[in-house]
Scaffold this motif. Sequence first.
Motif, PDB file in Angstrom:
ATOM      1  N   SER A   9      -1.022  -0.305   7.776  1.00 36.34           N
ATOM      2  CA  SER A   9      -2.381  -0.619   8.209  1.00 36.34           C
ATOM      3  C   SER A   9      -3.378  -0.192   7.128  1.00 36.34           C
ATOM      4  O   SER A   9      -3.339   0.955   6.655  1.00 36.34           O
ATOM      5  CB  SER A   9      -2.667   0.123   9.521  1.00 36.34           C
ATOM      6  OG  SER A   9      -3.986  -0.095   9.913  1.00 36.34           O
ATOM      7  N   SER A  10      -4.216  -1.132   6.725  1.00 33.93           N
ATOM      8  CA  SER A  10      -5.225  -0.909   5.675  1.00 33.93           C
ATOM      9  C   SER A  10      -4.607  -0.403   4.369  1.00 33.93           C
ATOM     10  O   SER A  10      -5.301   0.197   3.549  1.00 33.93           O
ATOM     11  CB  SER A  10      -6.310   0.068   6.144  1.00 33.93           C
ATOM     12  OG  SER A  10      -6.940  -0.449   7.285  1.00 33.93           O
ATOM     13  N   ASN A  11      -3.345  -0.607   4.209  1.00 40.85           N
ATOM     14  CA  ASN A  11      -2.605  -0.201   2.995  1.00 40.85           C
ATOM     15  C   ASN A  11      -2.716   1.304   2.744  1.00 40.85           C
ATOM     16  O   ASN A  11      -2.771   1.751   1.594  1.00 40.85           O
ATOM     17  CB  ASN A  11      -3.116  -0.990   1.775  1.00 40.85           C
ATOM     18  CG  ASN A  11      -2.064  -1.079   0.680  1.00 40.85           C
ATOM     19  OD1 ASN A  11      -0.912  -0.674   0.879  1.00 40.85           O
ATOM     20  ND2 ASN A  11      -2.442  -1.568  -0.479  1.00 40.85           N
ATOM     21  N   LEU A  12      -2.684   2.084   3.824  1.00 40.83           N
ATOM     22  CA  LEU A  12      -2.927   3.527   3.667  1.00 40.83           C
ATOM     23  C   LEU A  12      -1.645   4.342   3.423  1.00 40.83           C
ATOM     24  O   LEU A  12      -1.722   5.543   3.133  1.00 40.83           O
ATOM     25  CB  LEU A  12      -3.705   4.056   4.876  1.00 40.83           C
ATOM     26  CG  LEU A  12      -5.156   3.548   4.913  1.00 40.83           C
ATOM     27  CD1 LEU A  12      -5.836   3.906   6.229  1.00 40.83           C
ATOM     28  CD2 LEU A  12      -5.978   4.089   3.739  1.00 40.83           C
ATOM     29  N   GLN A  13      -0.492   3.734   3.581  1.00 43.26           N
ATOM     30  CA  GLN A  13       0.786   4.320   3.151  1.00 43.26           C
ATOM     31  C   GLN A  13       0.978   5.789   3.581  1.00 43.26           C
ATOM     32  O   GLN A  13       1.139   6.671   2.737  1.00 43.26           O
ATOM     33  CB  GLN A  13       0.911   4.163   1.631  1.00 43.26           C
ATOM     34  CG  GLN A  13       0.769   2.693   1.217  1.00 43.26           C
ATOM     35  CD  GLN A  13       0.518   2.471  -0.266  1.00 43.26           C
ATOM     36  OE1 GLN A  13       1.229   2.991  -1.105  1.00 43.26           O
ATOM     37  NE2 GLN A  13      -0.496   1.683  -0.580  1.00 43.26           N
TER      38      GLN A  13
END
Length: 253
Positions: free
Chosen positions: A62-66
């Motif tokens: 999600s949202s590239n939050l890794q």
Amino acid sequence: MSEFNPLGVEVEARQAAKDTFESPEFAALVHARQSIRLFTDEPIPEEIVRECLDLALLAPTSSNLQPWAFYWVRDPAKVEALRAMCLSQPAATTAQALIVCVARKRLWRQHARELFERFSESGPESVKKYYGTLIPIMMSPGPLNLFGALKRALFFTLGLFRPVPRGPSTASDLRVFAHQSIGFAAQNLMLAFRAKGYDTCPMGGIDPTRIKRLLKLGYGDEVSLVIGAGRRAEGGLYGPRLRFPRERFIHEV
Ligand SMILES: Cc1cc2nc3c(=O)[nH]c(=O)nc-3n(C[C@H](O)[C@H](O)[C@H](O)COP(=O)(O)O)c2cc1C
């Protein structure tokens, strides 16, 4: 047991070069991954484990939050301890590689900041606003989750009148977000091993508290699962694939 012809590096490279979304091998790969609980003593080459871990990192978040971390436990004393913490399951005691998948929710803040910085020079204004303002407001639970509770109440009220993005906004939402993400990455990892001719077993039957201590994980980190990998041994597949009828799960509405 049907023999699976693992994808070689060459085939992968050729596929990438073709730049196509068509990949008939993918279905074969998904079918070929099964939980294997006994491995031979053949080691997995280090570069293969690393390559598989790198592919795990390509999973979506999600949202590239890794919000994740992988610990490939290699120190012999730690491996022994980890096996015991996996309750000495055969998949752990015979695995040639043991990888602890950690949900690290606290990374959201650091990664949002870094993504904001990455985009702040040349990125679109909307993206800067997203990582600089919206994400911090949306995701911060605040001290004692008080801000999270306030947001939940606000979204509940607004949500009576129109669709609203309800999270992740509380401390528990952040846990879900992190475990969800590591789940996708774990699946990538298992498929990657299968593609290289190795098998895996995801293990949730573990003592996450002791593993957290063993790896000296930080505050808020949670051990999601441990993946054992290796070359499939005779008898490693405990039974035929069992799935309930698709109608129970798949709803076309
Ligand atoms: C979150 C999770 C936890 C699991 N824990 C264990 C475990 O502790 N020991 C084990 O032998 N298998 C474990 N499994 C494997 C499941 O038993 C297996 O995925 C399931 O029976 C379906 O079989 P398949 O993976 O071969 O398709 C786990 C799987 C998942 C996704």
